[in-house]
Design a protein around this motif. Structure first.
Motif, PDB file in Angstrom:
ATOM      1  N   GLU A 283       0.742  -1.106   0.019  1.00  0.00           N
ATOM      2  CA  GLU A 283       0.025  -0.069   0.081  1.00  0.00           C
ATOM      3  C   GLU A 283       0.767   1.230  -0.040  1.00  0.00           C
ATOM      4  O   GLU A 283       0.692   2.118  -0.826  1.00  0.00           O
ATOM      5  CB  GLU A 283      -0.809   0.119   1.187  1.00  0.00           C
ATOM      6  CG  GLU A 283      -1.910  -1.085   1.235  1.00  0.00           C
ATOM      7  CD  GLU A 283      -2.964  -0.764   0.373  1.00  0.00           C
ATOM      8  OE1 GLU A 283      -3.295   0.451  -0.126  1.00  0.00           O
ATOM      9  OE2 GLU A 283      -3.673  -1.859  -0.267  1.00  0.00           O
ATOM     10  N   TYR A 284       1.881   1.181   0.737  1.00  0.00           N
ATOM     11  CA  TYR A 284       2.709   2.348   0.829  1.00  0.00           C
ATOM     12  C   TYR A 284       3.638   2.630  -0.135  1.00  0.00           C
ATOM     13  O   TYR A 284       3.758   3.709  -0.830  1.00  0.00           O
ATOM     14  CB  TYR A 284       3.709   2.222   2.318  1.00  0.00           C
ATOM     15  CG  TYR A 284       2.746   2.604   3.178  1.00  0.00           C
ATOM     16  CD1 TYR A 284       2.797   4.088   3.934  1.00  0.00           C
ATOM     17  CD2 TYR A 284       2.248   1.758   4.448  1.00  0.00           C
ATOM     18  CE1 TYR A 284       2.300   4.515   4.957  1.00  0.00           C
ATOM     19  CE2 TYR A 284       1.752   2.222   5.489  1.00  0.00           C
ATOM     20  CZ  TYR A 284       1.598   3.598   5.714  1.00  0.00           C
ATOM     21  OH  TYR A 284       1.016   4.126   6.998  1.00  0.00           O
ATOM     22  N   ARG A 287       1.388   3.947  -2.917  1.00  0.00           N
ATOM     23  CA  ARG A 287       1.227   5.432  -2.789  1.00  0.00           C
ATOM     24  C   ARG A 287       2.349   6.336  -3.123  1.00  0.00           C
ATOM     25  O   ARG A 287       2.499   7.291  -3.739  1.00  0.00           O
ATOM     26  CB  ARG A 287       0.871   5.769  -1.377  1.00  0.00           C
ATOM     27  CG  ARG A 287      -0.798   5.668  -1.076  1.00  0.00           C
ATOM     28  CD  ARG A 287      -1.074   5.697   0.301  1.00  0.00           C
ATOM     29  NE  ARG A 287      -2.440   5.459   0.273  1.00  0.00           N
ATOM     30  CZ  ARG A 287      -3.190   4.244   0.178  1.00  0.00           C
ATOM     31  NH1 ARG A 287      -2.455   3.206  -0.350  1.00  0.00           N
ATOM     32  NH2 ARG A 287      -4.629   4.087  -0.045  1.00  0.00           N
ATOM     33  N   GLU A 291       2.711   9.204  -6.005  1.00  0.00           N
ATOM     34  CA  GLU A 291       3.181  10.628  -5.646  1.00  0.00           C
ATOM     35  C   GLU A 291       4.453  10.838  -6.668  1.00  0.00           C
ATOM     36  O   GLU A 291       4.428  11.862  -7.208  1.00  0.00           O
ATOM     37  CB  GLU A 291       3.531  10.526  -4.189  1.00  0.00           C
ATOM     38  CG  GLU A 291       2.518  10.561  -3.312  1.00  0.00           C
ATOM     39  CD  GLU A 291       1.402  11.653  -3.362  1.00  0.00           C
ATOM     40  OE1 GLU A 291       2.138  12.996  -3.762  1.00  0.00           O
ATOM     41  OE2 GLU A 291       0.369  11.573  -2.740  1.00  0.00           O
TER      42      GLU A 291
END
Ligand code: UDP
Ligand code: MG
Length: 325
Positions: A283-284, A287, A291
């Motif tokens: 998930e990180y 992201r 970004e």
């Protein structure tokens, strides 16, 4: 300038002269205020010489040449960045996409569409393998990706200046242009056409390149694969629970080997925990990845009063000018 035509060319020395003749015919109504940009993707054959010859014959032709082979999507991007037109028409050099569809696309844009893409109703002269992989690819991509990418479309499309500017505002390096136009939004519509066989040469997309292209598309428009670990973790923990019930029943009903129950439970429980941790990391990473693309968050399509980005305006084709004889 009304119209820019952008064509990426990689080792297309035989196609370029045919392409230019058909394009010059097709853009005739707008020829007073148009340009044809041929982007040579670091070809190793006579493509650049062919482009220079085309420029000498037809001043509407502009050539740009990349210093090395960077791939279809990058060559196309280079051409799009060079384009100055209010409307931009892009197609492949091999004439698989018929330029004669341009007036129809122009008409759709007059009705207010920002992106008119060609949808392949049928493909000729391509191997069953290519057709099958392409078919599966577009369906698979759509189930995974968060953007609705039109199926069976290539990079054959007419776009308005503001749609192009939106795509050029996305600084990402792995470029999947058809997806980027879909993501950019604005009013879009497809026009069906029959995809012809190549006029000359052979495909520049061998299986290896197709695989790389597909990976760019999937990773560029979806983080779902990263999130798979989380789903597997929940599945695994669910199975652990069922197993715990089974183990418990076995313990009281039968004579089981000592250590069996604790081994089994520990094993499945900890693999579940591991998957869950991986999923959280996924998930990180997803992201971080999103970004790092630094895409604009939105584009405006309307605004009251002055200052809204220009809508595609109706373009009147100039009357055909007959050569004075
Ligand atoms: N192309 C390019 N650079 C490359 C590979 C292809 O500019 O590294 C161009 C090629 O000249 C053509 C377009 O991209 O104009 C599409 O390639 P191709 O026709 O080989 O793909 P296919 O139609 O077989 O999918
Ligand atoms: Mg082709």
């Amino acid at each position: 300038m009304q119209l820019s035509v952008v064509v990426p060319c990689y080792n297309e020395e035989e196609s370029v002269p045919l392409l230019v003749e058909r394009l010059v015919q097709a853009i005739e109504p707008w020829a007073q205020d148009a340009e044809i940009i041929l982007a040579d993707d670091g070809s190793s054959d006579g493509t650049w010489a062919a482009i220079e010859a085309a420029h000498a014959r037809h001043p509407v032709v502009r050539g740009i040449r990349l210093s090395a082979n960077r791939g279809h999507q990058v060559a196309l991007t280079a051409g799009l960045e060079a384009a100055r037109g209010a409307r931009i028409f892009m197609l492949d050099a091999d004439l698989q996409d018929p330029p004669e569809i341009l007036p129809d696309m122009m008409m759709m844009m007059d009705r207010g569409y920002d992106v008119v893409y060609g949808r392949r109703a049928e493909r000729q002269g391509e191997t069953l393998f290519k057709k099958a992989t392409a078919f599966l690819f577009y369906r698979f991509l759509n189930t995974l990706s968060d953007v609705d990418i039109p199926k069976d479309t290539g990079d054959f499309r007419l776009v308005s200046r503001r749609a192009l500017d939106a795509v050029l505002a996305m600084p990402e390096r792995a470029r999947f242009i058809r997806g980027m136009f879909a993501w950019a939004g604005f009013k879009q519509i497809g026009l069906e056409y029959v995809r012809d066989a190549r006029v000359a040469g052979e495909t520049k997309y061998p299986f290896r390149a197709m695989l790389r292209f597909a990976t760019d598309a999937l990773t560029g428009f979806s983080t779902k694969p990263l999130k798979m670990a989380t789903r597997l973790a929940f599945l695994s923990l669910y199975v652990t629970f069922l197993m715990a019930v089974y183990v418990f029943l076995s313990l009281i009903l039968y004579n089981t080997a000592p250590g069996w129950a604790s081994m089994l439970l520990a094993l499945s429980f900890f693999s579940g925990i591991q998957l869950l941790t991986l999923g959280i990391m996924g998930e990180y990473i997803g992201r971080l990845y999103m970004e790092s693309k630094q895409r604009p968050m939105y584009f405006l399509s309307e605004e009251t009063g002055e200052g809204a980005p220009a809508e595609p305006v109706k373009i009147e084709p100039a009357p055909l000018r007959k050569e004075a004889s």
